[in-house]
Design a protein around this motif. Sequence first.
Motif, PDB file in Angstrom:
ATOM      1  N   PRO A  73       9.277  44.399  64.325  1.00  0.00           N
ATOM      2  CA  PRO A  73       8.567  43.115  64.455  1.00  0.00           C
ATOM      3  C   PRO A  73       8.797  42.197  63.251  1.00  0.00           C
ATOM      4  CG  PRO A  73       7.008  44.958  64.266  1.00  0.00           C
ATOM      5  CD  PRO A  73       8.375  45.558  64.323  1.00  0.00           C
ATOM      6  N   SER A  74       9.114  42.769  62.069  1.00  0.00           N
ATOM      7  CA  SER A  74       9.377  41.951  60.875  1.00  0.00           C
ATOM      8  C   SER A  74      10.068  42.831  59.834  1.00  0.00           C
ATOM      9  CB  SER A  74       8.064  41.433  60.272  1.00  0.00           C
ATOM     10  OG  SER A  74       7.319  42.535  59.768  1.00  0.00           O
ATOM     11  N   VAL A 134      11.535  44.762  71.242  1.00  0.00           N
ATOM     12  CA  VAL A 134      10.876  44.870  69.938  1.00  0.00           C
ATOM     13  C   VAL A 134      10.011  46.131  69.891  1.00  0.00           C
ATOM     14  CG1 VAL A 134       9.012  43.287  70.671  1.00  0.00           C
ATOM     15  CG2 VAL A 134       9.392  43.688  68.247  1.00  0.00           C
ATOM     16  N   ASN A 165       7.174  47.006  68.261  1.00  0.00           N
ATOM     17  CA  ASN A 165       5.947  46.713  67.516  1.00  0.00           C
ATOM     18  C   ASN A 165       4.939  47.823  67.765  1.00  0.00           C
ATOM     19  OD1 ASN A 165       5.890  45.768  70.244  1.00  0.00           O
ATOM     20  ND2 ASN A 165       3.951  44.745  69.802  1.00  0.00           N
ATOM     21  N   SER A 186      10.076  37.582  67.781  1.00  0.00           N
ATOM     22  CA  SER A 186      10.343  38.465  66.638  1.00  0.00           C
ATOM     23  C   SER A 186      11.763  38.260  66.135  1.00  0.00           C
ATOM     24  CB  SER A 186      10.148  39.930  67.028  1.00  0.00           C
ATOM     25  OG  SER A 186       8.881  40.117  67.595  1.00  0.00           O
TER      26      SER A 186
END
Length: 215
Positions: free
Chosen positions: A135-136, A177, A179, A209
């Motif tokens: 996600p990051s 993603v 997450n 994302s």
Amino acid sequence: IYFTYNKLFLSMGKLFVISAPSGTGKTSLIQSALKDPMASSSKLGISCTTRDRRAEEIEGTSYFFISDDRFEEKILNNEFLEFAKVFGNYYGTPKDWVLATLEKKENVILELDTQGALQVKARFPEANTIFIIPPSYEDLQKRLEKRNQDTDEVINARLKEAKKEVSIGKSFDRILVNNDFDEALEDLKTLMFTNNDLPRNRKLHAEKSLDLLLD
Ligand code: 5GP
């Protein structure tokens, strides 16, 4: 020629190539997806590598661990569908096994770095490329630290490499993603075992994302 080509692939299994920056959770997701009853006709490719075997790894199950000389011999003999150098070691996919498995109408799943994935896509345009993103980068860094496998220096190198991988992975056929593990697993199973695309909300989440990671 076009007809023959299409006909050939219609009677073969599907080929999936899955990549993700290191630490994204790709291996756990793939292992869990393969436990699903729907995975009975899907086989995970076993690569050759020149890197050292880790304590928990089994020869011929995780990888075929071979020497640099042996690897180079296999390159010359054209035994690889693709190969790449990742973090200083060679990795390659045995070509005959992939073709024989697809011919048996079984699906093949390859877990490759992005360079390898693009090589396969160039040779097999009908391959389905899937890129899994965190996600990051903050989240990715936390996961790499929690894994407790690498020094800070190695973690920084992996984060730098992750940015390169994302800039290549954005061109894959499908992006998902990770997450939340269960949601990402559901996404992966949808792409591997059904003919459906991801639900709209999951697709949007992945796109958002990805934008964040490309900023
Ligand atoms: P690891 O050493 O952590 O098992 O894998 C390092 C990276 O190499 C991962 O991104 C993994 O997906 C990739 N990889 C594993 N096997 C192959 C292969 O046969 N070809 C390519 N190009 N990459 C591979």
